[in-house]
Design a protein around this motif. Structure first.
Motif, PDB file in Angstrom:
ATOM      1  N   MET A 236       0.823  -1.201   0.000  1.00 43.38           N
ATOM      2  CA  MET A 236       0.000   0.000   0.000  1.00 43.38           C
ATOM      3  C   MET A 236       0.863   1.259   0.000  1.00 43.38           C
ATOM      4  O   MET A 236       0.598   2.231  -0.713  1.00 43.38           O
ATOM      5  CB  MET A 236      -0.935  -0.007   1.218  1.00 43.38           C
ATOM      6  N   ASN A 237       1.920   1.259   0.823  1.00 45.11           N
ATOM      7  CA  ASN A 237       2.815   2.415   0.868  1.00 45.11           C
ATOM      8  C   ASN A 237       3.498   2.647  -0.469  1.00 45.11           C
ATOM      9  O   ASN A 237       3.699   3.791  -0.879  1.00 45.11           O
ATOM     10  CB  ASN A 237       3.869   2.221   1.970  1.00 45.11           C
ATOM     11  N   ASN A 238       3.882   1.571  -1.145  1.00 40.11           N
ATOM     12  CA  ASN A 238       4.527   1.720  -2.444  1.00 40.11           C
ATOM     13  C   ASN A 238       3.564   2.326  -3.462  1.00 40.11           C
ATOM     14  O   ASN A 238       3.960   3.136  -4.309  1.00 40.11           O
ATOM     15  CB  ASN A 238       5.014   0.353  -2.947  1.00 40.11           C
ATOM     16  N   LYS A 239       2.284   1.911  -3.402  1.00 40.44           N
ATOM     17  CA  LYS A 239       1.297   2.480  -4.322  1.00 40.44           C
ATOM     18  C   LYS A 239       1.117   3.975  -4.078  1.00 40.44           C
ATOM     19  O   LYS A 239       1.006   4.766  -5.014  1.00 40.44           O
ATOM     20  CB  LYS A 239      -0.037   1.753  -4.172  1.00 40.44           C
ATOM     21  N   ILE A 240       1.084   4.364  -2.793  1.00 40.08           N
ATOM     22  CA  ILE A 240       0.925   5.778  -2.457  1.00 40.08           C
ATOM     23  C   ILE A 240       2.126   6.581  -2.933  1.00 40.08           C
ATOM     24  O   ILE A 240       1.987   7.665  -3.513  1.00 40.08           O
ATOM     25  CB  ILE A 240       0.719   5.937  -0.938  1.00 40.08           C
ATOM     26  N   LYS A 241       3.339   6.041  -2.696  1.00 38.54           N
ATOM     27  CA  LYS A 241       4.542   6.727  -3.143  1.00 38.54           C
ATOM     28  C   LYS A 241       4.563   6.873  -4.666  1.00 38.54           C
ATOM     29  O   LYS A 241       4.970   7.902  -5.196  1.00 38.54           O
ATOM     30  CB  LYS A 241       5.781   5.965  -2.665  1.00 38.54           C
ATOM     31  N   TYR A 242       4.125   5.804  -5.361  1.00 41.37           N
ATOM     32  CA  TYR A 242       4.088   5.853  -6.821  1.00 41.37           C
ATOM     33  C   TYR A 242       3.114   6.926  -7.305  1.00 41.37           C
ATOM     34  O   TYR A 242       3.432   7.696  -8.231  1.00 41.37           O
ATOM     35  CB  TYR A 242       3.689   4.483  -7.358  1.00 41.37           C
ATOM     36  N   ARG A 243       1.947   7.008  -6.690  1.00 40.14           N
ATOM     37  CA  ARG A 243       0.952   8.005  -7.095  1.00 40.14           C
ATOM     38  C   ARG A 243       1.419   9.418  -6.798  1.00 40.14           C
ATOM     39  O   ARG A 243       1.206  10.336  -7.596  1.00 40.14           O
ATOM     40  CB  ARG A 243      -0.381   7.720  -6.395  1.00 40.14           C
ATOM     41  N   VAL A 244       2.075   9.602  -5.648  1.00 40.46           N
ATOM     42  CA  VAL A 244       2.599  10.919  -5.301  1.00 40.46           C
ATOM     43  C   VAL A 244       3.699  11.334  -6.278  1.00 40.46           C
ATOM     44  O   VAL A 244       3.740  12.479  -6.755  1.00 40.46           O
ATOM     45  CB  VAL A 244       3.120  10.930  -3.852  1.00 40.46           C
ATOM     46  N   ALA A 245       4.612  10.399  -6.590  1.00 45.53           N
ATOM     47  CA  ALA A 245       5.695  10.712  -7.534  1.00 45.53           C
ATOM     48  C   ALA A 245       5.127  11.013  -8.925  1.00 45.53           C
ATOM     49  O   ALA A 245       5.568  11.957  -9.593  1.00 45.53           O
ATOM     50  CB  ALA A 245       6.664   9.533  -7.602  1.00 45.53           C
ATOM     51  N   LYS A 246       4.142  10.239  -9.356  1.00 49.27           N
ATOM     52  CA  LYS A 246       3.517  10.477 -10.656  1.00 49.27           C
ATOM     53  C   LYS A 246       2.833  11.840 -10.693  1.00 49.27           C
ATOM     54  O   LYS A 246       2.931  12.569 -11.683  1.00 49.27           O
ATOM     55  CB  LYS A 246       2.511   9.363 -10.929  1.00 49.27           C
ATOM     56  N   SER A 247       2.158  12.177  -9.595  1.00 52.73           N
ATOM     57  CA  SER A 247       1.488  13.481  -9.534  1.00 52.73           C
ATOM     58  C   SER A 247       2.492  14.625  -9.605  1.00 52.73           C
ATOM     59  O   SER A 247       2.258  15.623 -10.308  1.00 52.73           O
ATOM     60  CB  SER A 247       0.671  13.577  -8.237  1.00 52.73           C
ATOM     61  N   ARG A 248       3.619  14.494  -8.908  1.00 51.79           N
ATOM     62  CA  ARG A 248       4.637  15.548  -8.931  1.00 51.79           C
ATOM     63  C   ARG A 248       5.288  15.667 -10.299  1.00 51.79           C
ATOM     64  O   ARG A 248       5.594  16.782 -10.745  1.00 51.79           O
ATOM     65  CB  ARG A 248       5.681  15.271  -7.854  1.00 51.79           C
ATOM     66  N   ILE A 249       5.493  14.545 -10.977  1.00 53.22           N
ATOM     67  CA  ILE A 249       6.081  14.594 -12.325  1.00 53.22           C
ATOM     68  C   ILE A 249       5.145  15.319 -13.285  1.00 53.22           C
ATOM     69  O   ILE A 249       5.566  16.189 -14.058  1.00 53.22           O
ATOM     70  CB  ILE A 249       6.394  13.174 -12.815  1.00 53.22           C
ATOM     71  N   ILE A 250       3.874  14.975 -13.253  1.00 52.75           N
ATOM     72  CA  ILE A 250       2.891  15.620 -14.131  1.00 52.75           C
ATOM     73  C   ILE A 250       2.797  17.107 -13.804  1.00 52.75           C
ATOM     74  O   ILE A 250       2.730  17.952 -14.710  1.00 52.75           O
ATOM     75  CB  ILE A 250       1.520  14.946 -13.992  1.00 52.75           C
ATOM     76  N   GLN A 251       2.818  17.427 -12.513  1.00 50.06           N
ATOM     77  CA  GLN A 251       2.763  18.833 -12.111  1.00 50.06           C
ATOM     78  C   GLN A 251       3.980  19.597 -12.612  1.00 50.06           C
ATOM     79  O   GLN A 251       3.872  20.737 -13.086  1.00 50.06           O
ATOM     80  CB  GLN A 251       2.669  18.936 -10.589  1.00 50.06           C
ATOM     81  N   GLY A 252       5.148  18.967 -12.528  1.00 49.55           N
ATOM     82  CA  GLY A 252       6.357  19.614 -13.036  1.00 49.55           C
ATOM     83  C   GLY A 252       6.314  19.824 -14.539  1.00 49.55           C
ATOM     84  O   GLY A 252       6.733  20.871 -15.045  1.00 49.55           O
ATOM     85  N   ILE A 253       5.786  18.821 -15.274  1.00 47.30           N
ATOM     86  CA  ILE A 253       5.675  18.969 -16.732  1.00 47.30           C
ATOM     87  C   ILE A 253       4.734  20.113 -17.084  1.00 47.30           C
ATOM     88  O   ILE A 253       5.012  20.921 -17.983  1.00 47.30           O
ATOM     89  CB  ILE A 253       5.187  17.648 -17.362  1.00 47.30           C
ATOM     90  N   ILE A 254       3.616  20.200 -16.381  1.00 47.06           N
ATOM     91  CA  ILE A 254       2.655  21.273 -16.650  1.00 47.06           C
ATOM     92  C   ILE A 254       3.270  22.639 -16.367  1.00 47.06           C
ATOM     93  O   ILE A 254       3.121  23.586 -17.160  1.00 47.06           O
ATOM     94  CB  ILE A 254       1.383  21.061 -15.805  1.00 47.06           C
ATOM     95  N   MET A 255       3.985  22.768 -15.257  1.00 47.41           N
ATOM     96  CA  MET A 255       4.626  24.037 -14.924  1.00 47.41           C
ATOM     97  C   MET A 255       5.687  24.395 -15.956  1.00 47.41           C
ATOM     98  O   MET A 255       5.823  25.564 -16.347  1.00 47.41           O
ATOM     99  CB  MET A 255       5.234  23.960 -13.523  1.00 47.41           C
ATOM    100  N   PHE A 256       6.436  23.400 -16.419  1.00 48.49           N
ATOM    101  CA  PHE A 256       7.468  23.654 -17.423  1.00 48.49           C
ATOM    102  C   PHE A 256       6.847  24.130 -18.732  1.00 48.49           C
ATOM    103  O   PHE A 256       7.314  25.094 -19.351  1.00 48.49           O
ATOM    104  CB  PHE A 256       8.301  22.394 -17.652  1.00 48.49           C
ATOM    105  N   LEU A 257       5.780  23.466 -19.176  1.00 53.14           N
ATOM    106  CA  LEU A 257       5.129  23.852 -20.428  1.00 53.14           C
ATOM    107  C   LEU A 257       4.482  25.237 -20.299  1.00 53.14           C
ATOM    108  O   LEU A 257       4.473  26.019 -21.264  1.00 53.14           O
ATOM    109  CB  LEU A 257       4.077  22.808 -20.816  1.00 53.14           C
ATOM    110  N   ALA A 258       3.940  25.530 -19.109  1.00 55.01           N
ATOM    111  CA  ALA A 258       3.372  26.863 -18.897  1.00 55.01           C
ATOM    112  C   ALA A 258       4.451  27.935 -18.998  1.00 55.01           C
ATOM    113  O   ALA A 258       4.225  29.023 -19.556  1.00 55.01           O
ATOM    114  CB  ALA A 258       2.677  26.925 -17.540  1.00 55.01           C
ATOM    115  N   PHE A 259       5.638  27.636 -18.462  1.00 55.15           N
ATOM    116  CA  PHE A 259       6.749  28.578 -18.559  1.00 55.15           C
ATOM    117  C   PHE A 259       7.219  28.735 -20.003  1.00 55.15           C
ATOM    118  O   PHE A 259       7.535  29.834 -20.451  1.00 55.15           O
ATOM    119  CB  PHE A 259       7.907  28.107 -17.672  1.00 55.15           C
ATOM    120  N   VAL A 260       7.237  27.624 -20.753  1.00 52.45           N
ATOM    121  CA  VAL A 260       7.656  27.681 -22.156  1.00 52.45           C
ATOM    122  C   VAL A 260       6.715  28.582 -22.957  1.00 52.45           C
ATOM    123  O   VAL A 260       7.143  29.316 -23.861  1.00 52.45           O
ATOM    124  CB  VAL A 260       7.709  26.264 -22.753  1.00 52.45           C
ATOM    125  N   CYS A 261       5.430  28.558 -22.615  1.00 52.24           N
ATOM    126  CA  CYS A 261       4.461  29.403 -23.327  1.00 52.24           C
ATOM    127  C   CYS A 261       4.750  30.881 -23.155  1.00 52.24           C
ATOM    128  O   CYS A 261       4.399  31.698 -24.017  1.00 52.24           O
ATOM    129  CB  CYS A 261       3.045  29.090 -22.841  1.00 52.24           C
TER     130      CYS A 261
END
Length: 281
Positions: free
Chosen positions: A1-26
């Motif tokens: 269960m902890n591994n699933k939570i860590k995976y979801r948190v890491a995935k969420s942070r990666i997606i958030q970082g990509i969105i912020m990067f693309l927003a900056f590129v715009c």
């Protein structure tokens, strides 16, 4: 269960970082344009640049006073023409959501929003310039006013749609006439969106060149009469930037910086106005 939570948190942070990067590129193209125009134009701006008229080719100095005054007059008259029509039309569309006339009016507004500015200039040329027999600032204001209509109408309509119908019903229940309910209750509650639409439409037409080529045409002198040709900042930039003279290129860069700063200032004022006048319903 902890591994699933860590995976979801890491995935969420990666997606958030990509969105912020693309927003900056715009924002990079806008930042590059602002920096380049600022570097080219800041050294050309001084008091004489803002208060003097353009001088003939070969003479040092000169300014853009006629273009500054012309732009202000053109936009003010266009606003006086477009604002009352836009607010009344927006109120009608918000109050009559399913009517046949409202449907065709809304469709016309959407189509008008996609019409190229040069087409608007050509139409106003045949409607106003040819019957008058001369280019004029008034015809330029009509062209700009037509371009302002769609933004303000849709902004007014969408803002008033968000106001609860209970406010209108309460006013009518207290015995207020319908027109007073609209003027005293509905419009003040939607002042934020209405002002935003007005400021955004002004910011849009302030830099338009194409419709003014067929209407206001330009004027190298200082003109206060709306029935005569009038200079504006977009026209001056277009004519001077395409000329072979370095002196005129300098004036064009300075005028471009003034125009860009004005548009940015109008957008900032729009954001502040929206936040200041926002009504919590």
């Amino acid at each position: 269960m902890n591994n699933k939570i860590k995976y979801r948190v890491a995935k969420s942070r990666i997606i958030q970082g990509i969105i912020m990067f693309l927003a900056f590129v715009c924002t990079l193209p806008l930042m590059a344009i602002i920096v380049y125009i600022f570097k080219q134009g800041i050294t050309k701006i001084n008091w004489n640049f803002l208060t003097n008229l353009p001088k003939p080719v070969g003479e040092a100095g000169g300014g853009i006073a006629n273009a500054l005054l012309g732009s202000v007059m053109l936009v003010v008259v266009a606003s006086l023409i477009a604002i009352p029509i836009s607010i009344l039309c927006g109120v009608y569309l918000s109050e009559n959501k399913n009517g046949k006339l409202a449907y065709w009016s809304r469709l016309s507004v959407d189509v008008l929003q996609g019409v190229p500015s040069i087409v608007v200039g050509i139409v106003v040329y045949f409607w106003v310039v040819k019957p008058m027999g001369t280019f004029s600032a008034f015809s330029g204001s009509i062209a700009l006013g037509i371009m302002m209509l769609p933004i303000m109408i849709r902004s007014t309509e969408e803002t008033l749609k968000m106001i609860p119908t209970s406010l209108k019903e309460a006013g009518l229940a207290l015995g207020l006439p319908y027109h007073k309910v609209i003027l005293k209750i509905i419009l003040p509650c939607g002042i934020s969106g209405i002002l935003s639409g007005i400021m955004l439409s002004i910011a849009r037409v302030a830099g338009e060149t194409a419709p003014l080529l067929f209407t206001a045409f330009g004027n190298p002198y200082l003109n206060f009469h709306m029935s005569k040709p009038m200079q504006s900042l977009p026209l001056l930039i277009f004519n001077y930037a395409t000329s072979p003279y370095d002196e005129w290129h300098d004036l064009a860069w300075g005028a471009a910086l003034i125009l860009l700063s004005t548009v940015l200032l109008l957008n900032i004022i729009t954001k502040l106005t929206t936040r200041r006048w926002k009504v919590q319903l």
